[in-house]
Every structure is written in structure tokens, then in C-alpha cells.
Write an enzyme that holds these catalytic residues in place. Structure first.
Site, PDB file in Angstrom:
ATOM      1  N   HIS A 161     -49.604  87.919 -74.578  1.00  0.00           N
ATOM      2  CA  HIS A 161     -49.999  88.608 -73.340  1.00  0.00           C
ATOM      3  C   HIS A 161     -48.826  88.592 -72.375  1.00  0.00           C
ATOM      4  O   HIS A 161     -48.076  87.634 -72.303  1.00  0.00           O
ATOM      5  CB  HIS A 161     -51.207  87.909 -72.697  1.00  0.00           C
ATOM      6  CG  HIS A 161     -51.924  88.782 -71.715  1.00  0.00           C
ATOM      7  ND1 HIS A 161     -51.520  88.923 -70.418  1.00  0.00           N
ATOM      8  CD2 HIS A 161     -52.994  89.585 -71.880  1.00  0.00           C
ATOM      9  CE1 HIS A 161     -52.326  89.783 -69.811  1.00  0.00           C
ATOM     10  NE2 HIS A 161     -53.232  90.198 -70.665  1.00  0.00           N
TER      11      HIS A 161
ATOM     12  N   ASP B 125     -58.703  90.545 -76.824  1.00  0.00           N
ATOM     13  CA  ASP B 125     -59.012  91.443 -77.945  1.00  0.00           C
ATOM     14  C   ASP B 125     -59.195  90.717 -79.270  1.00  0.00           C
ATOM     15  O   ASP B 125     -59.626  91.330 -80.246  1.00  0.00           O
ATOM     16  CB  ASP B 125     -57.886  92.478 -78.085  1.00  0.00           C
ATOM     17  CG  ASP B 125     -57.894  93.436 -76.909  1.00  0.00           C
ATOM     18  OD1 ASP B 125     -56.853  93.552 -76.235  1.00  0.00           O
ATOM     19  OD2 ASP B 125     -58.954  94.024 -76.634  1.00  0.00           O
TER      20      ASP B 125
HETATM   21  C1  SDX Z   1     -54.603  93.814 -73.433  1.00  0.00           C
HETATM   22  O1  SDX Z   1     -51.926  93.640 -69.283  1.00  0.00           O
HETATM   23  C2  SDX Z   1     -53.128  93.284 -69.468  1.00  0.00           C
HETATM   24  O2  SDX Z   1     -53.724  92.565 -68.660  1.00  0.00           O
HETATM   25  C3  SDX Z   1     -53.783  93.799 -70.748  1.00  0.00           C
HETATM   26  C4  SDX Z   1     -55.190  93.317 -71.034  1.00  0.00           C
HETATM   27  C5  SDX Z   1     -56.176  93.836 -70.006  1.00  0.00           C
HETATM   28  O3  SDX Z   1     -57.222  93.177 -69.817  1.00  0.00           O
HETATM   29  O4  SDX Z   1     -55.951  94.947 -69.464  1.00  0.00           O
HETATM   30  O5  SDX Z   1     -55.207  91.900 -71.047  1.00  0.00           O
HETATM   31  C6  SDX Z   1     -55.674  93.835 -72.383  1.00  0.00           C
HETATM   32  O6  SDX Z   1     -53.937  94.787 -73.589  1.00  0.00           O
HETATM   33  C7  SDX Z   1     -54.371  92.544 -74.204  1.00  0.00           C
HETATM   34  C8  SDX Z   1     -53.167  92.663 -75.200  1.00  0.00           C
HETATM   35  C9  SDX Z   1     -53.652  93.376 -76.464  1.00  0.00           C
HETATM   36  N1  SDX Z   1     -52.483  93.670 -77.345  1.00  0.00           N
HETATM   37  C10 SDX Z   1     -52.277  92.985 -78.464  1.00  0.00           C
HETATM   38  O7  SDX Z   1     -52.940  92.026 -78.831  1.00  0.00           O
HETATM   39  C11 SDX Z   1     -51.095  93.511 -79.296  1.00  0.00           C
HETATM   40  C12 SDX Z   1     -50.246  92.339 -79.811  1.00  0.00           C
HETATM   41  N2  SDX Z   1     -49.576  91.717 -78.665  1.00  0.00           N
HETATM   42  C13 SDX Z   1     -48.222  92.146 -78.375  1.00  0.00           C
HETATM   43  O8  SDX Z   1     -47.894  93.445 -78.702  1.00  0.00           O
HETATM   44  C14 SDX Z   1     -47.698  91.637 -77.022  1.00  0.00           C
HETATM   45  O9  SDX Z   1     -47.966  90.288 -76.997  1.00  0.00           O
HETATM   46  C15 SDX Z   1     -48.188  92.294 -75.747  1.00  0.00           C
HETATM   47  C16 SDX Z   1     -48.026  93.767 -75.783  1.00  0.00           C
HETATM   48  C17 SDX Z   1     -49.606  91.944 -75.478  1.00  0.00           C
HETATM   49  C18 SDX Z   1     -47.327  91.750 -74.598  1.00  0.00           C
HETATM   50  O10 SDX Z   1     -46.052  92.188 -74.810  1.00  0.00           O
HETATM   51  P1  SDX Z   1     -44.821  91.769 -73.832  1.00  0.00           P
HETATM   52  O11 SDX Z   1     -45.317  91.010 -72.668  1.00  0.00           O
HETATM   53  O12 SDX Z   1     -44.005  92.988 -73.589  1.00  0.00           O
HETATM   54  O13 SDX Z   1     -44.049  90.715 -74.698  1.00  0.00           O
HETATM   55  P2  SDX Z   1     -42.880  91.075 -75.716  1.00  0.00           P
HETATM   56  O14 SDX Z   1     -43.291  92.243 -76.567  1.00  0.00           O
HETATM   57  O15 SDX Z   1     -41.590  91.167 -74.954  1.00  0.00           O
HETATM   58  O16 SDX Z   1     -42.877  89.770 -76.647  1.00  0.00           O
HETATM   59  C19 SDX Z   1     -42.132  88.617 -76.260  1.00  0.00           C
HETATM   60  C20 SDX Z   1     -41.729  87.978 -77.601  1.00  0.00           C
HETATM   61  C21 SDX Z   1     -41.021  88.981 -78.529  1.00  0.00           C
HETATM   62  O17 SDX Z   1     -40.144  88.237 -79.358  1.00  0.00           O
HETATM   63  P3  SDX Z   1     -38.551  88.219 -78.926  1.00  0.00           P
HETATM   64  O18 SDX Z   1     -38.109  89.647 -78.778  1.00  0.00           O
HETATM   65  O19 SDX Z   1     -38.496  87.417 -77.635  1.00  0.00           O
HETATM   66  O20 SDX Z   1     -37.884  87.494 -80.104  1.00  0.00           O
HETATM   67  O21 SDX Z   1     -42.914  87.564 -78.294  1.00  0.00           O
HETATM   68  C22 SDX Z   1     -43.030  88.282 -79.520  1.00  0.00           C
HETATM   69  C23 SDX Z   1     -42.147  89.504 -79.396  1.00  0.00           C
HETATM   70  O22 SDX Z   1     -41.686  89.919 -80.684  1.00  0.00           O
HETATM   71  N3  SDX Z   1     -44.433  88.667 -79.647  1.00  0.00           N
HETATM   72  C24 SDX Z   1     -45.143  88.610 -80.777  1.00  0.00           C
HETATM   73  C25 SDX Z   1     -46.435  89.035 -80.431  1.00  0.00           C
HETATM   74  N4  SDX Z   1     -46.480  89.327 -79.137  1.00  0.00           N
HETATM   75  C26 SDX Z   1     -45.242  89.100 -78.644  1.00  0.00           C
HETATM   76  N5  SDX Z   1     -44.808  88.249 -82.032  1.00  0.00           N
HETATM   77  C27 SDX Z   1     -45.786  88.322 -82.966  1.00  0.00           C
HETATM   78  N6  SDX Z   1     -47.071  88.711 -82.710  1.00  0.00           N
HETATM   79  C28 SDX Z   1     -47.432  89.070 -81.458  1.00  0.00           C
HETATM   80  N7  SDX Z   1     -48.656  89.456 -81.196  1.00  0.00           N
END
Ligand code: SDX
Length: 381
Positions: free
Chosen positions: A266, A323
Site C-alpha cells: 500500500h 483487497d
Molecule cells: C487499493 O490509495 C489507496 O488508499 C488505495 C486503496 C483505497 O482504499 O482506495 O487502499 C485501495 O487500491 C489497495 C491496493 C490494491 N492494489 C494491490 O493490491 C496491487 C498490488 N500492490 C502493488 O501494486 C502496490 O503495492 C501498490 C500499487 C498498492 C502501491 O504501490 P506504490 O506505493 O507505488 O509502491 P511501489 O510500486 O513503488 O512499490 C515499492 C516497492 C517496489 O520494489 P522496489 O522498486 O523498491 O524494488 O515494493 C514492491 C515494488 O516492486 N512492491 C511489491 C508489491 N507492492 C509493492 N512487490 C511484490 N508484490 C507487491 N504487491
């Protein structure tokens, strides 16, 4: 001159508005709706009371709640021309695309011009579940089912979804209660992608219904509200491929692989998402009470246990978000996967509208961010 422009892709550290609707502390895993902890709201309020709170800033007294609820019942019919338009959509079209389109078209059919501003919010609270149920029933080949004026909002929602023609629909309080709590947990979440979209459109003076229609489209994305459907598909794939959880966790850590563990991570919560903890308990309760044996729930719990102890997930501060378990409840209720994000939209509606209303009351300027230009210098053809 970019001296005064802060480069902040994804608005990771940009406060774009001042808002009093909800508050999140990502480090401590705190979520407040108008100052009340979501854990208390879940115990003491209904989704309709929560909607009133988000829209008006205070919980309703008995008289205010009755008036609010009666108005919603008064407004929960839609122009019959919408039914004809719905028939034109191809059945394979995703329900979120249909819901977003119908919400926009509502503007034309809701005598929009003459609606009092404060009634617009009630019209949409009343009509979105009708459109969502219509979308579902079209998919499964059932004729429209209409709201029952004697039923509570969430019971009506379930009746409009699942009632069978010529059969009396049995309200199951276990299911109504679980869904009402899920709608509350999705009701608002400060400046997430879809809420900021709604505010941005409103700031250009786009009408409420069309602004919400765009919020629905933004929510559809699999990194946002579309994740609840992606979680179940991921868990089903893990089962289909032999149930080797460690292999999938390793895949999510592999930078060369675009796969991410859906329902994990998140932008704000760098600790547990407080909503995920509650949703997990609701999932366990409803599966037990309905006497369902759901291998997906058992797998989800095993996956969570392995992932949260994995050094990569600990280092990146990745925990289950709202989720991760919500789809298990929707599935237990009988809602199909491609309708999960529609349910998220029904929950988020009061939050979207509260933000649109706040933006208008604050007379915020049109949202117009800047950029860092990296293109060609001026040149001649
Ligand atoms: C919702 O914003 C809100 O409040 C949203 C929400 C709401 O109520 O409205 O809470 C609802 O959208 C919840 C999130 C649902 N999405 C998912 O579950 C999809 C999987 N999660 C990721 O795509 C990610 O964690 C996000 C999109 C939720 C957040 O992305 P960020 O904040 O942009 O973080 P990032 O992509 O920069 O990740 C930081 C690091 C990265 O690694 P590095 O580049 O630092 O090496 O963490 C890793 C990412 O690769 N990472 C993950 C991961 N999520 C982040 N690695 C593996 N699996 C994951 N799920």
C-alpha cells in the site's frame, strides 16, 4: 525554469488539498472517518449512517437518519430508457465499464437540472445500487428486480441482485451484516487514485454524476480497486498450479517478473491496513456461519503467513491491504469475480461524493499540475 517545480511522480509526497473527511496514519495503521476510528464505526454504525457522516460531518440523529433513508427510498427508481440503453451493451463488456457509462448517462435521465444540490448525493446513493444490480442481472440473464421500500439499503441491494422472479427473496441477516460492514470499510480513504480523480473533475466544474463515473473508471485499475478481483484470480492460479505458495512469493520478488502479489502493499500503510484485519475476521466468520468449505480462504491465510515473514516483504513493508480478503466474502455471498470492484465502488460512493462536495464548498481552483519537460529544444521544420 523548473526551479519552482517539485518532481513527485505518483504524488507520493504531495498534499493536493486540505480535507477533513478521513485521516490515515500509515505507520500506525489508523483510519478515521470524520475523526471516528473505523473500528468503532464498524461496531456502532450502519453503512447509511456512515454515508451520512461522511457527507455531513456528523452522525445523524434519529430524525435525520429517517429523513435521509426515506429520501434514498424515494429516489431509488431510474428512468426506463436506462434499461433500453443497458440492453445495448455487449454481455462480455466488464461490469465496471457498464456502471461507469450508465452513471454518466444518468445525468441525461434524472431531470438533473431541477435537482436540488443536496438531493444529488441522495439520488446517486439511491440509484448506483440499482444500476449495479441491473448490470449483474443482465450478465446472468435475469430480468430487472426492483427495490422493496420496506427493506434496509443493503438488504435491498442483495434483493435487487439475487431475487428470483415469482419467488419470495429470503433476507439472510448474516449476509446483509457482512456486506454492510464491507461497504463501510470501503467508504472513504483520503486521496486515493479514484477519489483524487473525482476531485479533479469536480474542480473543472464537471457535474457530480460524470465526476463519479470517472471515479468508477479510475477504481477499475488492477493496481487500485481492481485488485480484489485479481487476488482471487491469483489464488485460483496458485491452486491450479499445485499450491506451491513459496514459488509464487519468490515470483513476486523477482524484479525481472512483472508479477506482484495482488492484495499486498500500500502507498500509505507501511504496517497492517486496519481494514484488512477487519475484513479477514468477517471472511472467517461468514465462511463459518454459512458452513462453506472454501480452500481459497485457507490458501489466503497460508500465503499471508508466509509473505509477512519473508525478508523481502518485511524490508519493503508489504502487508495485506483491504483487497486481499474482500473477494473471499463477495464470493461467499454469491457475487461473481468481475462484480467485486463494482461492490468496491458502491462502498466508496459516499466518500467520493463527500470529497466532491468539499471541493465545491472550498471553491478549490481547477487542478492543473506542472511537468518537468525533457523533450526537444525549440527547432524549425
Ligand atoms: C487499493 O490509495 C489507496 O488508499 C488505495 C486503496 C483505497 O482504499 O482506495 O487502499 C485501495 O487500491 C489497495 C491496493 C490494491 N492494489 C494491490 O493490491 C496491487 C498490488 N500492490 C502493488 O501494486 C502496490 O503495492 C501498490 C500499487 C498498492 C502501491 O504501490 P506504490 O506505493 O507505488 O509502491 P511501489 O510500486 O513503488 O512499490 C515499492 C516497492 C517496489 O520494489 P522496489 O522498486 O523498491 O524494488 O515494493 C514492491 C515494488 O516492486 N512492491 C511489491 C508489491 N507492492 C509493492 N512487490 C511484490 N508484490 C507487491 N504487491
Amino acid at each position: 525554469n523548473t526551479g519552482f517545480i517539485t518532481f513527485d511522480p505518483g504524488f507520493k509526497n504531495t498534499g493536493i488539498v486540505k480535507s477533513s473527511i478521513s485521516f490515515i496514519d500509515g505507520e500506525k495503521g489508523i483510519l478515521l472517518y470524520r475523526g471516528y476510528p473505523v473500528e468503532q464505526i464498524i461496531k456502532k454504525c450502519s453503512f447509511i449512517e456512515t454515508s451520512y457522516l461522511l457527507l455531513n460531518g456528523e452522525l445523524p440523529n434519529t430524525e435525520q437518519l429517517n429523513f435521509f433513508s426515506e429520501k434514498i427510498k424515494e429516489f431509488n427508481s431510474i428512468n426506463h430508457k436506462i434499461y433500453q440503453i443497458l440492453d445495448k451493451f455487449p454481455v462480455f463488456y466488464h461490469p465496471m465499464g457498464i456502471l461507469s457509462s450508465l452513471t454518466c448517462i444518468l445525468t441525461a435521465f434524472t431531470d438533473y437540472i431541477n435537482i436540488k444540490e443536496e438531493d444529488m448525493f441522495l439520488h446517486l446513493l439511491a440509484k448506483l445500487p440499482v444500476l449495479a444490480a441491473l448490470t449483474y442481472r443482465k450478465k446472468v440473464g435475469l430480468p430487472p428486480s426492483y427495490a422493496d421500500k420496506d427493506l434496509y439499503y443493503t438488504s435491498n441491494l442483495l434483493k435487487m441482485f439475487f431475487s428470483i422472479p415469482k419467488k419470495c427473496y429470503q433476507i439472510n441477516p448474516i449476509i446483509t451484516d457482512a456486506l454492510d460492514k464491507l461497504l463501510i470499510l470501503h467508504a472513504d480513504h483520503e486521496q486515493n487514485c479514484s477519489t483524487t480523480t473525482v476531485r479533479l473533475l469536480g474542480s473543472a466544474y464537471v457535474g457530480l454524476f460524470s465526476s463519479i463515473s470517472s471515479g468508477i473508471s479510475a477504481l477499475w485499475g488492477r493496481l487500485h480497486g481492481g485488485a480484489n478481483q485479481a487476488v482471487i484470480e491469483m489464488l485460483e492460479n496458485i491452486i491450479k498450479s499445485g499450491g506451491n505458495i513459496n514459488k509464487w512469493v519468490d515470483k513476486a520478488k523477482d524484479k525481472k517478473d512483472p508479477f506482484r502479489l495482488m492484495g499486498f502493499g500500500h502507498r500509505i500503510y507501511k504496517n497492517f491496513d486496519p481494514r484488512a484485519k477487519i475484513v479477514k475476521k468477517i471472511a472467517e466468520k461468514i465462511i463459518c456461519e454459512l458452513g462453506i468449505h472454501d480452500p481459497i480462504l485457507e490458501l489466503a491465510k497460508k500465503l499471508e503467513k508466509i509473505a509477512i515473514q519473508d525478508p523481502y516483504f518485511i524490508e519493503k513493508k508489504l502487508y495485506p491491504n483491504i483487497d486481499f480478503y474482500s473477494g473471499i466474502i463477495y464470493q461467499a455471498i454469491g457475487i461473481p469475480k468481475d462484480m467485486f470492484t463494482v461492490m468496491f465502488a458502491l462502498g466508496r460512493l459516499p466518500g467520493w461524493m463527500a470529497h466532491w462536495k468539499e471541493m465545491r464548498l472550498n471553491q478549490e481552483p481547477i487542478g492543473r499540475p506542472r511537468q518537468i519537460y525533457i523533450g526537444y529544444k525549440k527547432r524549425n521544420i
